[in-house]
Design an enzyme around this catalytic site. Structure first.
Site, PDB file in Angstrom:
ATOM      1  N   ASP A  15      29.881  30.087  51.660  1.00 41.34           N
ATOM      2  CA  ASP A  15      29.284  29.305  50.597  1.00 41.34           C
ATOM      3  C   ASP A  15      28.203  30.220  49.989  1.00 41.34           C
ATOM      4  O   ASP A  15      27.837  31.235  50.589  1.00 41.34           O
ATOM      5  CB  ASP A  15      28.661  28.034  51.195  1.00 41.34           C
ATOM      6  CG  ASP A  15      27.832  27.274  50.183  1.00 41.34           C
ATOM      7  OD1 ASP A  15      28.302  27.081  49.053  1.00 41.34           O
ATOM      8  OD2 ASP A  15      26.684  26.886  50.517  1.00 41.34           O
ATOM      9  N   ASP A  58      25.081  29.090  47.584  1.00 38.78           N
ATOM     10  CA  ASP A  58      23.730  28.524  47.476  1.00 38.78           C
ATOM     11  C   ASP A  58      23.218  28.087  48.851  1.00 38.78           C
ATOM     12  O   ASP A  58      23.797  27.209  49.480  1.00 38.78           O
ATOM     13  CB  ASP A  58      23.739  27.308  46.535  1.00 38.78           C
ATOM     14  CG  ASP A  58      24.215  27.669  45.134  1.00 38.78           C
ATOM     15  OD1 ASP A  58      23.718  28.659  44.581  1.00 38.78           O
ATOM     16  OD2 ASP A  58      25.087  26.956  44.592  1.00 38.78           O
ATOM     17  N   ARG A  65      28.246  19.382  40.042  1.00 38.43           N
ATOM     18  CA  ARG A  65      27.169  18.993  39.130  1.00 38.43           C
ATOM     19  C   ARG A  65      27.181  17.506  38.783  1.00 38.43           C
ATOM     20  O   ARG A  65      26.177  16.795  38.973  1.00 38.43           O
ATOM     21  CB  ARG A  65      27.248  19.847  37.853  1.00 38.43           C
ATOM     22  CG  ARG A  65      25.958  19.895  37.080  1.00 38.43           C
ATOM     23  CD  ARG A  65      26.105  20.779  35.853  1.00 38.43           C
ATOM     24  NE  ARG A  65      26.453  22.159  36.185  1.00 38.43           N
ATOM     25  CZ  ARG A  65      26.892  23.052  35.309  1.00 38.43           C
ATOM     26  NH1 ARG A  65      27.024  22.712  34.036  1.00 38.43           N
ATOM     27  NH2 ARG A  65      27.187  24.286  35.681  1.00 38.43           N
ATOM     28  N   SER A  87      29.775  25.905  42.524  1.00 40.39           N
ATOM     29  CA  SER A  87      28.856  26.129  41.404  1.00 40.39           C
ATOM     30  C   SER A  87      29.520  26.941  40.302  1.00 40.39           C
ATOM     31  O   SER A  87      30.074  28.008  40.542  1.00 40.39           O
ATOM     32  CB  SER A  87      27.611  26.870  41.890  1.00 40.39           C
ATOM     33  OG  SER A  87      26.852  27.289  40.765  1.00 40.39           O
TER      34      SER A  87
HETATM   35  C1  G6P Z   1      26.636  24.051  44.852  1.00 37.76           C
HETATM   36  C2  G6P Z   1      25.233  23.620  45.189  1.00 37.76           C
HETATM   37  C3  G6P Z   1      24.909  22.316  44.509  1.00 37.76           C
HETATM   38  C4  G6P Z   1      25.215  22.383  43.025  1.00 37.76           C
HETATM   39  C5  G6P Z   1      26.695  22.715  42.829  1.00 37.76           C
HETATM   40  C6  G6P Z   1      27.101  22.812  41.367  1.00 37.76           C
HETATM   41  O1  G6P Z   1      27.519  23.252  45.562  1.00 37.76           O
HETATM   42  O2  G6P Z   1      25.090  23.477  46.584  1.00 37.76           O
HETATM   43  O3  G6P Z   1      23.538  22.048  44.707  1.00 37.76           O
HETATM   44  O4  G6P Z   1      24.921  21.176  42.386  1.00 37.76           O
HETATM   45  O5  G6P Z   1      26.947  23.956  43.469  1.00 37.76           O
HETATM   46  O6  G6P Z   1      26.461  23.898  40.766  1.00 37.76           O
HETATM   47  P1  G6P Z   1      26.490  24.195  39.214  1.00 37.76           P
HETATM   48  O7  G6P Z   1      25.864  25.553  39.111  1.00 37.76           O
HETATM   49  O8  G6P Z   1      27.919  24.210  38.795  1.00 37.76           O
HETATM   50  O9  G6P Z   1      25.731  23.130  38.548  1.00 37.76           O
HETATM   51 MG    MG Z   2      25.222  25.625  49.930  1.00 35.67          MG
END
Ligand code: G6P
Ligand code: MG
Length: 216
Positions: A8, A10, A48, A115
Protein backbone atom coordinates in the site's frame (compact mmCIF):
# COMPACT_ATOMS: atom_id res chain seq x y z
CA UNK A 1 7.41 -19.66 -2.36
CA UNK A 2 7.39 -15.89 -1.96
CA UNK A 3 7.53 -14.26 -5.38
CA UNK A 4 6.02 -10.80 -4.81
CA UNK A 5 5.49 -8.17 -2.16
CA UNK A 6 2.58 -5.79 -2.74
CA UNK A 7 2.67 -2.46 -0.93
CA UNK A 8 0.00 0.00 0.00
CA UNK A 9 1.29 3.57 -0.38
CA UNK A 10 -0.28 6.09 2.00
CA UNK A 11 0.92 5.36 5.53
CA UNK A 12 3.23 2.52 4.46
CA UNK A 13 5.84 4.02 2.14
CA UNK A 14 5.28 7.67 3.08
CA UNK A 15 3.25 9.63 5.59
CA UNK A 16 0.62 10.92 3.13
CA UNK A 17 -2.06 9.35 5.35
CA UNK A 18 -1.67 12.43 7.55
CA UNK A 19 -2.18 14.73 4.51
CA UNK A 20 -5.35 12.87 3.56
CA UNK A 21 -6.55 13.43 7.12
CA UNK A 22 -5.59 17.12 6.99
CA UNK A 23 -7.56 17.54 3.75
CA UNK A 24 -10.67 15.82 5.05
CA UNK A 25 -10.45 17.68 8.37
CA UNK A 26 -10.30 21.03 6.58
CA UNK A 27 -13.33 20.11 4.49
CA UNK A 28 -15.28 18.75 7.48
CA UNK A 29 -14.55 21.93 9.47
CA UNK A 30 -15.88 24.07 6.62
CA UNK A 31 -19.07 21.99 6.57
CA UNK A 32 -19.36 22.06 10.37
CA UNK A 33 -19.22 18.28 10.53
CA UNK A 34 -17.49 16.70 13.54
CA UNK A 35 -14.38 14.79 12.45
CA UNK A 36 -11.26 13.69 14.31
CA UNK A 37 -8.33 11.28 14.07
CA UNK A 38 -10.38 8.46 15.51
CA UNK A 39 -13.08 8.86 12.85
CA UNK A 40 -10.30 9.14 10.27
CA UNK A 41 -9.09 5.64 11.13
CA UNK A 42 -12.17 4.25 9.31
CA UNK A 43 -11.30 6.26 6.21
CA UNK A 44 -7.82 4.85 5.76
CA UNK A 45 -7.60 2.79 2.59
CA UNK A 46 -11.11 3.86 1.49
CA UNK A 47 -11.47 5.61 -1.87
CA UNK A 48 -12.29 9.30 -2.23
CA UNK A 49 -16.09 9.21 -2.60
CA UNK A 50 -16.35 6.37 -0.07
CA UNK A 51 -14.45 8.50 2.44
CA UNK A 52 -16.66 11.54 1.82
CA UNK A 53 -19.79 9.43 2.27
CA UNK A 54 -18.51 8.22 5.64
CA UNK A 55 -17.83 11.80 6.76
CA UNK A 56 -21.28 12.96 5.57
CA UNK A 57 -22.93 10.30 7.76
CA UNK A 58 -22.35 12.77 10.63
CA UNK A 59 -23.95 15.67 8.71
CA UNK A 60 -27.48 16.94 9.12
CA UNK A 61 -27.62 18.03 5.47
CA UNK A 62 -28.37 16.04 2.36
CA UNK A 63 -25.97 16.49 -0.55
CA UNK A 64 -26.67 15.74 -4.20
CA UNK A 65 -24.25 13.66 -6.21
CA UNK A 66 -23.01 16.80 -8.00
CA UNK A 67 -22.39 18.53 -4.69
CA UNK A 68 -20.51 15.51 -3.45
CA UNK A 69 -18.33 15.46 -6.55
CA UNK A 70 -17.50 19.12 -5.93
CA UNK A 71 -16.59 18.35 -2.31
CA UNK A 72 -14.35 15.50 -3.43
CA UNK A 73 -12.62 17.86 -5.86
CA UNK A 74 -12.14 20.41 -3.11
CA UNK A 75 -10.55 17.88 -0.74
CA UNK A 76 -8.33 16.70 -3.58
CA UNK A 77 -7.15 20.27 -4.22
CA UNK A 78 -6.23 20.61 -0.54
CA UNK A 79 -4.44 17.26 -0.67
CA UNK A 80 -2.49 18.15 -3.80
CA UNK A 81 -1.43 21.39 -2.16
CA UNK A 82 -0.05 19.40 0.81
CA UNK A 83 1.84 16.84 -1.29
CA UNK A 84 3.42 19.39 -3.62
CA UNK A 85 6.72 19.45 -1.76
CA UNK A 86 7.18 15.68 -1.32
CA UNK A 87 10.67 14.38 -2.15
CA UNK A 88 12.62 11.16 -1.58
CA UNK A 89 13.30 12.51 1.92
CA UNK A 90 9.67 11.74 2.72
CA UNK A 91 10.12 7.99 2.38
CA UNK A 92 9.31 6.40 5.74
CA UNK A 93 12.06 4.74 7.74
CA UNK A 94 13.12 1.34 6.42
CA UNK A 95 11.49 1.67 2.99
CA UNK A 96 14.67 2.06 0.95
CA UNK A 97 16.31 -0.97 2.53
CA UNK A 98 13.26 -3.18 2.00
CA UNK A 99 12.99 -2.20 -1.68
CA UNK A 100 16.70 -2.89 -2.23
CA UNK A 101 16.50 -6.24 -0.38
CA UNK A 102 13.56 -7.33 -2.54
CA UNK A 103 15.35 -6.39 -5.76
CA UNK A 104 18.43 -8.33 -4.67
CA UNK A 105 16.33 -11.40 -3.98
CA UNK A 106 14.50 -10.97 -7.32
CA UNK A 107 11.17 -10.74 -5.54
CA UNK A 108 8.68 -8.70 -7.55
CA UNK A 109 7.31 -5.45 -6.19
CA UNK A 110 3.73 -4.22 -6.66
CA UNK A 111 1.77 -1.16 -5.59
CA UNK A 112 -1.87 -1.47 -4.50
CA UNK A 113 -3.16 2.00 -3.66
CA UNK A 114 -6.68 3.13 -4.49
CA UNK A 115 -5.41 6.73 -4.49
CA UNK A 116 -5.69 8.46 -7.84
CA UNK A 117 -2.67 10.49 -6.74
CA UNK A 118 -0.56 7.38 -6.11
CA UNK A 119 1.56 7.55 -9.25
CA UNK A 120 2.43 11.19 -8.76
CA UNK A 121 3.41 10.53 -5.11
CA UNK A 122 5.59 7.56 -6.08
CA UNK A 123 7.25 9.75 -8.73
CA UNK A 124 7.99 12.46 -6.18
CA UNK A 125 9.44 9.82 -3.85
CA UNK A 126 11.73 8.74 -6.74
CA UNK A 127 10.88 5.04 -6.38
CA UNK A 128 8.90 4.39 -9.58
CA UNK A 129 11.64 2.18 -11.04
CA UNK A 130 11.42 -0.32 -8.19
CA UNK A 131 7.88 -1.33 -9.12
CA UNK A 132 7.16 -4.20 -11.47
CA UNK A 133 3.46 -3.33 -11.43
CA UNK A 134 1.44 -0.35 -10.22
CA UNK A 135 -2.33 -0.87 -10.02
CA UNK A 136 -4.32 1.85 -11.79
CA UNK A 137 -6.78 3.21 -9.22
CA UNK A 138 -8.99 4.50 -12.06
CA UNK A 139 -9.64 0.94 -13.20
CA UNK A 140 -10.42 -0.58 -9.81
CA UNK A 141 -14.18 -1.07 -9.45
CA UNK A 142 -14.35 -2.12 -5.82
CA UNK A 143 -12.11 -0.44 -3.26
CA UNK A 144 -10.70 -1.96 -0.10
CA UNK A 145 -11.79 -3.99 1.90
CA UNK A 146 -12.67 -5.73 -1.39
CA UNK A 147 -9.67 -7.83 -2.49
CA UNK A 148 -9.88 -6.65 -6.13
CA UNK A 149 -6.83 -4.36 -6.10
CA UNK A 150 -4.56 -7.02 -4.56
CA UNK A 151 -5.80 -9.69 -6.98
CA UNK A 152 -5.23 -7.28 -9.88
CA UNK A 153 -1.67 -6.70 -8.68
CA UNK A 154 -0.94 -10.44 -8.46
CA UNK A 155 -2.24 -10.87 -11.99
CA UNK A 156 -0.28 -7.87 -13.24
CA UNK A 157 2.88 -9.24 -11.64
CA UNK A 158 2.24 -12.68 -13.13
CA UNK A 159 2.33 -14.51 -9.78
CA UNK A 160 -0.08 -16.71 -7.86
CA UNK A 161 -2.02 -15.39 -4.87
CA UNK A 162 -0.25 -17.75 -2.47
CA UNK A 163 3.11 -16.41 -3.65
CA UNK A 164 2.27 -12.88 -2.46
CA UNK A 165 2.68 -10.91 0.73
CA UNK A 166 0.76 -7.64 1.18
CA UNK A 167 1.68 -4.71 3.43
CA UNK A 168 -0.95 -2.29 4.77
CA UNK A 169 -1.46 0.36 7.45
CA UNK A 170 -5.28 0.38 7.24
CA UNK A 171 -7.76 -2.10 8.69
CA UNK A 172 -9.70 -2.10 5.39
CA UNK A 173 -6.45 -2.81 3.56
CA UNK A 174 -5.48 -5.73 5.78
CA UNK A 175 -8.97 -7.18 5.27
CA UNK A 176 -8.53 -6.81 1.49
CA UNK A 177 -5.19 -8.70 1.61
CA UNK A 178 -6.67 -11.50 3.71
CA UNK A 179 -9.76 -11.77 1.48
CA UNK A 180 -7.45 -12.07 -1.50
CA UNK A 181 -5.83 -15.00 0.30
CA UNK A 182 -2.40 -13.47 0.87
CA UNK A 183 -0.15 -13.13 3.90
CA UNK A 184 -0.80 -9.72 5.47
CA UNK A 185 1.76 -7.56 7.23
CA UNK A 186 0.24 -4.66 9.15
CA UNK A 187 2.16 -1.46 9.79
CA UNK A 188 0.96 0.35 12.90
CA UNK A 189 -1.32 -0.59 15.76
CA UNK A 190 -1.98 -4.24 16.66
CA UNK A 191 -5.37 -3.41 18.16
CA UNK A 192 -6.54 -1.85 14.89
CA UNK A 193 -4.90 -4.33 12.50
CA UNK A 194 -6.14 -7.50 14.19
CA UNK A 195 -6.58 -9.50 11.01
CA UNK A 196 -2.92 -9.15 10.00
CA UNK A 197 -0.62 -12.18 10.22
CA UNK A 198 1.99 -9.94 11.81
CA UNK A 199 2.01 -6.26 12.83
CA UNK A 200 5.16 -4.14 12.80
CA UNK A 201 5.72 -0.63 14.01
CA UNK A 202 7.33 0.42 10.74
CA UNK A 203 9.08 -1.11 7.74
CA UNK A 204 12.34 -0.72 9.60
CA UNK A 205 11.36 -3.91 11.46
CA UNK A 206 10.54 -5.80 8.25
CA UNK A 207 12.99 -8.63 7.61
CA UNK A 208 12.34 -10.43 4.34
CA UNK A 209 14.26 -13.56 5.37
CA UNK A 210 12.21 -13.85 8.55
CA UNK A 211 8.97 -13.49 6.55
CA UNK A 212 10.02 -16.25 4.14
CA UNK A 213 10.94 -18.56 7.01
CA UNK A 214 7.68 -17.91 8.83
CA UNK A 215 5.15 -17.90 6.03
CA UNK A 216 6.55 -19.35 2.78
C1 G6P B 1 -5.86 5.77 -0.02
C2 G6P B 1 -5.84 6.50 1.30
C3 G6P B 1 -7.16 7.17 1.55
C4 G6P B 1 -7.58 8.01 0.36
C5 G6P B 1 -7.68 7.12 -0.88
C6 G6P B 1 -8.09 7.88 -2.13
O1 G6P B 1 -6.62 4.62 0.14
O2 G6P B 1 -5.55 5.60 2.35
O3 G6P B 1 -7.03 7.98 2.70
O4 G6P B 1 -8.82 8.63 0.59
O5 G6P B 1 -6.41 6.53 -1.08
O6 G6P B 1 -7.10 8.79 -2.48
P1 G6P B 1 -7.26 9.89 -3.61
O7 G6P B 1 -5.88 10.45 -3.75
O8 G6P B 1 -7.70 9.18 -4.85
O9 G6P B 1 -8.26 10.86 -3.14
MG1 MG C 1 -2.65 3.20 3.64
Amino acid sequence: KLKAVIFDLDGVLTDTASYHYKGWKRLADELNIPFDEKANENLKGIDRMGSLNKILESSKCIYSYEEKLALCDKKNRYYQEYIKGITEKDLLIGVNKVLIDLKEKEIKIGLASVSKNAFSVVEKLMIVDYFDYIADANKILKGKPDPEIFMTCAEGLGVKIEECLGIEDAAAGVTAIKRAGMIAVGIGNKGILQEADVVLESLEAFDINEMIERFF
